[in-house]
Write a protein that holds these residues in place. Structure first.
Motif, PDB file in Angstrom:
ATOM      1  N   ASN A  89      12.673   1.528  -1.028  1.00  0.00           N
ATOM      2  CA  ASN A  89      12.280   0.579   0.006  1.00  0.00           C
ATOM      3  C   ASN A  89      10.907   0.918   0.568  1.00  0.00           C
ATOM      4  O   ASN A  89      10.069   0.033   0.776  1.00  0.00           O
ATOM      5  CB  ASN A  89      13.350   0.560   1.110  1.00  0.00           C
ATOM      6  CG  ASN A  89      13.011  -0.389   2.220  1.00  0.00           C
ATOM      7  OD1 ASN A  89      12.260  -0.040   3.139  1.00  0.00           O
ATOM      8  ND2 ASN A  89      13.562  -1.589   2.158  1.00  0.00           N
ATOM      9  N   ARG A  90      10.654   2.180   0.786  1.00  0.00           N
ATOM     10  CA  ARG A  90       9.370   2.594   1.359  1.00  0.00           C
ATOM     11  C   ARG A  90       8.212   2.336   0.397  1.00  0.00           C
ATOM     12  O   ARG A  90       7.153   1.858   0.793  1.00  0.00           O
ATOM     13  CB  ARG A  90       9.419   4.067   1.779  1.00  0.00           C
ATOM     14  CG  ARG A  90      10.293   4.249   2.993  1.00  0.00           C
ATOM     15  CD  ARG A  90      10.401   5.666   3.470  1.00  0.00           C
ATOM     16  NE  ARG A  90      11.198   5.675   4.702  1.00  0.00           N
ATOM     17  CZ  ARG A  90      11.379   6.726   5.454  1.00  0.00           C
ATOM     18  NH1 ARG A  90      10.842   7.882   5.138  1.00  0.00           N
ATOM     19  NH2 ARG A  90      12.110   6.631   6.556  1.00  0.00           N
ATOM     20  N   VAL A  91       8.426   2.640  -0.871  1.00  0.00           N
ATOM     21  CA  VAL A  91       7.376   2.388  -1.861  1.00  0.00           C
ATOM     22  C   VAL A  91       7.115   0.888  -1.966  1.00  0.00           C
ATOM     23  O   VAL A  91       5.957   0.452  -2.032  1.00  0.00           O
ATOM     24  CB  VAL A  91       7.736   3.014  -3.226  1.00  0.00           C
ATOM     25  CG1 VAL A  91       6.775   2.548  -4.314  1.00  0.00           C
ATOM     26  CG2 VAL A  91       7.733   4.538  -3.128  1.00  0.00           C
ATOM     27  N   ASP A  92       8.178   0.078  -1.952  1.00  0.00           N
ATOM     28  CA  ASP A  92       8.004  -1.381  -1.979  1.00  0.00           C
ATOM     29  C   ASP A  92       7.127  -1.844  -0.816  1.00  0.00           C
ATOM     30  O   ASP A  92       6.211  -2.651  -0.994  1.00  0.00           O
ATOM     31  CB  ASP A  92       9.353  -2.099  -1.897  1.00  0.00           C
ATOM     32  CG  ASP A  92      10.181  -1.997  -3.161  1.00  0.00           C
ATOM     33  OD1 ASP A  92       9.635  -1.610  -4.219  1.00  0.00           O
ATOM     34  OD2 ASP A  92      11.398  -2.298  -3.085  1.00  0.00           O
ATOM     35  N   ARG A  93       7.424  -1.340   0.361  1.00  0.00           N
ATOM     36  CA  ARG A  93       6.678  -1.762   1.559  1.00  0.00           C
ATOM     37  C   ARG A  93       5.230  -1.278   1.526  1.00  0.00           C
ATOM     38  O   ARG A  93       4.317  -2.009   1.919  1.00  0.00           O
ATOM     39  CB  ARG A  93       7.411  -1.286   2.809  1.00  0.00           C
ATOM     40  CG  ARG A  93       8.746  -2.051   2.980  1.00  0.00           C
ATOM     41  CD  ARG A  93       9.624  -1.499   4.058  1.00  0.00           C
ATOM     42  NE  ARG A  93       9.033  -1.649   5.376  1.00  0.00           N
ATOM     43  CZ  ARG A  93       9.582  -1.177   6.490  1.00  0.00           C
ATOM     44  NH1 ARG A  93      10.742  -0.531   6.429  1.00  0.00           N
ATOM     45  NH2 ARG A  93       8.995  -1.342   7.650  1.00  0.00           N
ATOM     46  N   LEU A  94       5.017  -0.057   1.053  1.00  0.00           N
ATOM     47  CA  LEU A  94       3.647   0.450   0.950  1.00  0.00           C
ATOM     48  C   LEU A  94       2.859  -0.282  -0.133  1.00  0.00           C
ATOM     49  O   LEU A  94       1.655  -0.527   0.024  1.00  0.00           O
ATOM     50  CB  LEU A  94       3.661   1.953   0.686  1.00  0.00           C
ATOM     51  CG  LEU A  94       4.107   2.810   1.872  1.00  0.00           C
ATOM     52  CD1 LEU A  94       4.378   4.241   1.428  1.00  0.00           C
ATOM     53  CD2 LEU A  94       3.072   2.772   2.989  1.00  0.00           C
ATOM     54  N   ALA A  95       3.530  -0.643  -1.213  1.00  0.00           N
ATOM     55  CA  ALA A  95       2.866  -1.418  -2.275  1.00  0.00           C
ATOM     56  C   ALA A  95       2.474  -2.800  -1.751  1.00  0.00           C
ATOM     57  O   ALA A  95       1.377  -3.299  -2.047  1.00  0.00           O
ATOM     58  CB  ALA A  95       3.778  -1.533  -3.492  1.00  0.00           C
ATOM     59  N   ALA A  96       3.338  -3.410  -0.951  1.00  0.00           N
ATOM     60  CA  ALA A  96       3.031  -4.722  -0.377  1.00  0.00           C
ATOM     61  C   ALA A  96       1.805  -4.658   0.537  1.00  0.00           C
ATOM     62  O   ALA A  96       1.073  -5.647   0.659  1.00  0.00           O
ATOM     63  CB  ALA A  96       4.242  -5.265   0.380  1.00  0.00           C
ATOM     64  N   ARG A  97       1.584  -3.526   1.151  1.00  0.00           N
ATOM     65  CA  ARG A  97       0.416  -3.347   2.021  1.00  0.00           C
ATOM     66  C   ARG A  97      -0.834  -2.922   1.237  1.00  0.00           C
ATOM     67  O   ARG A  97      -1.907  -2.791   1.812  1.00  0.00           O
ATOM     68  CB  ARG A  97       0.715  -2.305   3.104  1.00  0.00           C
ATOM     69  CG  ARG A  97       1.767  -2.787   4.095  1.00  0.00           C
ATOM     70  CD  ARG A  97       1.906  -1.863   5.262  1.00  0.00           C
ATOM     71  NE  ARG A  97       0.699  -1.902   6.108  1.00  0.00           N
ATOM     72  CZ  ARG A  97       0.523  -1.135   7.163  1.00  0.00           C
ATOM     73  NH1 ARG A  97       1.459  -0.269   7.522  1.00  0.00           N
ATOM     74  NH2 ARG A  97      -0.584  -1.207   7.876  1.00  0.00           N
ATOM     75  N   GLY A  98      -0.669  -2.676  -0.063  1.00  0.00           N
ATOM     76  CA  GLY A  98      -1.807  -2.286  -0.898  1.00  0.00           C
ATOM     77  C   GLY A  98      -2.162  -0.818  -0.819  1.00  0.00           C
ATOM     78  O   GLY A  98      -3.239  -0.414  -1.253  1.00  0.00           O
ATOM     79  N   PHE A  99      -1.257   0.007  -0.305  1.00  0.00           N
ATOM     80  CA  PHE A  99      -1.532   1.436  -0.149  1.00  0.00           C
ATOM     81  C   PHE A  99      -1.112   2.267  -1.357  1.00  0.00           C
ATOM     82  O   PHE A  99      -1.597   3.384  -1.538  1.00  0.00           O
ATOM     83  CB  PHE A  99      -0.852   1.982   1.105  1.00  0.00           C
ATOM     84  CG  PHE A  99      -1.400   1.417   2.391  1.00  0.00           C
ATOM     85  CD1 PHE A  99      -2.709   0.982   2.509  1.00  0.00           C
ATOM     86  CD2 PHE A  99      -0.589   1.315   3.509  1.00  0.00           C
ATOM     87  CE1 PHE A  99      -3.200   0.468   3.700  1.00  0.00           C
ATOM     88  CE2 PHE A  99      -1.068   0.807   4.701  1.00  0.00           C
ATOM     89  CZ  PHE A  99      -2.375   0.384   4.802  1.00  0.00           C
ATOM     90  N   VAL A 100      -0.181   1.755  -2.164  1.00  0.00           N
ATOM     91  CA  VAL A 100       0.262   2.449  -3.372  1.00  0.00           C
ATOM     92  C   VAL A 100       0.441   1.423  -4.491  1.00  0.00           C
ATOM     93  O   VAL A 100       0.584   0.228  -4.233  1.00  0.00           O
ATOM     94  CB  VAL A 100       1.586   3.232  -3.179  1.00  0.00           C
ATOM     95  CG1 VAL A 100       1.467   4.283  -2.085  1.00  0.00           C
ATOM     96  CG2 VAL A 100       2.759   2.308  -2.926  1.00  0.00           C
ATOM     97  N   GLU A 101       0.437   1.945  -5.716  1.00  0.00           N
ATOM     98  CA  GLU A 101       0.726   1.137  -6.898  1.00  0.00           C
ATOM     99  C   GLU A 101       1.716   1.904  -7.758  1.00  0.00           C
ATOM    100  O   GLU A 101       1.704   3.133  -7.767  1.00  0.00           O
ATOM    101  CB  GLU A 101      -0.539   0.906  -7.725  1.00  0.00           C
ATOM    102  CG  GLU A 101      -1.640   0.189  -7.011  1.00  0.00           C
ATOM    103  CD  GLU A 101      -2.943   0.207  -7.799  1.00  0.00           C
ATOM    104  OE1 GLU A 101      -3.738  -0.717  -7.582  1.00  0.00           O
ATOM    105  OE2 GLU A 101      -3.167   1.143  -8.604  1.00  0.00           O
ATOM    106  N   ARG A 102       2.536   1.155  -8.482  1.00  0.00           N
ATOM    107  CA  ARG A 102       3.436   1.775  -9.465  1.00  0.00           C
ATOM    108  C   ARG A 102       2.778   1.674 -10.846  1.00  0.00           C
ATOM    109  O   ARG A 102       2.202   0.645 -11.186  1.00  0.00           O
ATOM    110  CB  ARG A 102       4.778   1.055  -9.481  1.00  0.00           C
ATOM    111  CG  ARG A 102       5.645   1.317  -8.281  1.00  0.00           C
ATOM    112  CD  ARG A 102       6.982   0.588  -8.480  1.00  0.00           C
ATOM    113  NE  ARG A 102       7.928   0.896  -7.440  1.00  0.00           N
ATOM    114  CZ  ARG A 102       8.107   0.176  -6.348  1.00  0.00           C
ATOM    115  NH1 ARG A 102       7.377  -0.906  -6.140  1.00  0.00           N
ATOM    116  NH2 ARG A 102       9.021   0.518  -5.463  1.00  0.00           N
ATOM    117  N   HIS A 103       2.919   2.760 -11.617  1.00  0.00           N
ATOM    118  CA  HIS A 103       2.395   2.802 -12.978  1.00  0.00           C
ATOM    119  C   HIS A 103       3.469   3.404 -13.879  1.00  0.00           C
ATOM    120  O   HIS A 103       4.235   4.265 -13.425  1.00  0.00           O
ATOM    121  CB  HIS A 103       1.139   3.674 -13.062  1.00  0.00           C
ATOM    122  CG  HIS A 103      -0.009   3.145 -12.284  1.00  0.00           C
ATOM    123  ND1 HIS A 103      -0.843   2.166 -12.768  1.00  0.00           N
ATOM    124  CD2 HIS A 103      -0.463   3.438 -11.046  1.00  0.00           C
ATOM    125  CE1 HIS A 103      -1.761   1.884 -11.864  1.00  0.00           C
ATOM    126  NE2 HIS A 103      -1.549   2.645 -10.799  1.00  0.00           N
TER     127      HIS A 103
END
Length: 166
Positions: A89-103
């Motif tokens: 959930n936290r990674v999803d929210r941070l990705a939505a804010r543009g702070f992280v990406e999944r690779h």
């Protein structure tokens, strides 16, 4: 030394339960209360950056790893002491804010890596500077030798939990 809330609590327990040794409360209740107050103070320190404390925890875990500033979700769970569901959930929210990406994880076809973005790095670096200034002020009541002693004593208390024996 002036009394604090824990002195009042310990005194009340000694009066109500004189049959129990309540001395552990003198240390651990202070640590617990201090941890809660520090969480609240961190929230205030991060207010100018727009981050919540949990966001800072995840972003700073990535930032500390060095280039390319990435970890697996499992490593993030270990670094931040939350469950895997919470981390997703936290990674999803941070990705939505543009702070992280999944690779994709090149070492594991089914795995992913979470990588800090340029925006994520900028915001966590700013938040860290704010936090350190705020926490330096909080510790100003202690002399450098007292801070070092306190850090050593807290390390001794924390070590059994981190080694799995506490």
């Amino acid at each position: 030394m002036p009394a604090d809330d824990v002195d009042r609590i310990v005194s009340a327990w000694r009066r109500e339960r004189p049959d129990l040794d309540v001395t552990p409360l003198e240390v651990l209740s202070r640590i617990s209360r201090l941890a809660r107050r520090l969480d609240l103070a961190r929230g205030r320190a991060f207010a100018g950056t727009g981050l919540d404390s949990w966001e800072f925890d995840v972003l700073s875990a990535l930032r500390r790893t060095g280039d390319p500033h990435e970890l697996s979700p499992g490593q993030l769970v270990s670094e931040t002491l939350v469950t895997s569901g919470t981390m997703t959930n936290r990674v999803d929210r941070l990705a939505a804010r543009g702070f992280v990406e999944r690779h994709p994880d090149p070492a594991d076809r089914r795995g992913v890596l979470v990588r800090l973005t340029r925006d994520g790095m900028a915001v966590v670096d700013s938040a860290l500077a704010e936090l350190l200034a705020h926490e330096r002020d909080l510790l100003s009541e202690l002399e450098p030798a007292e801070r070092e002693l306190l850090a050593d004593l807290l390390r001794r208390l924390l070590r059994p939990f981190e080694s799995g024996t506490g």
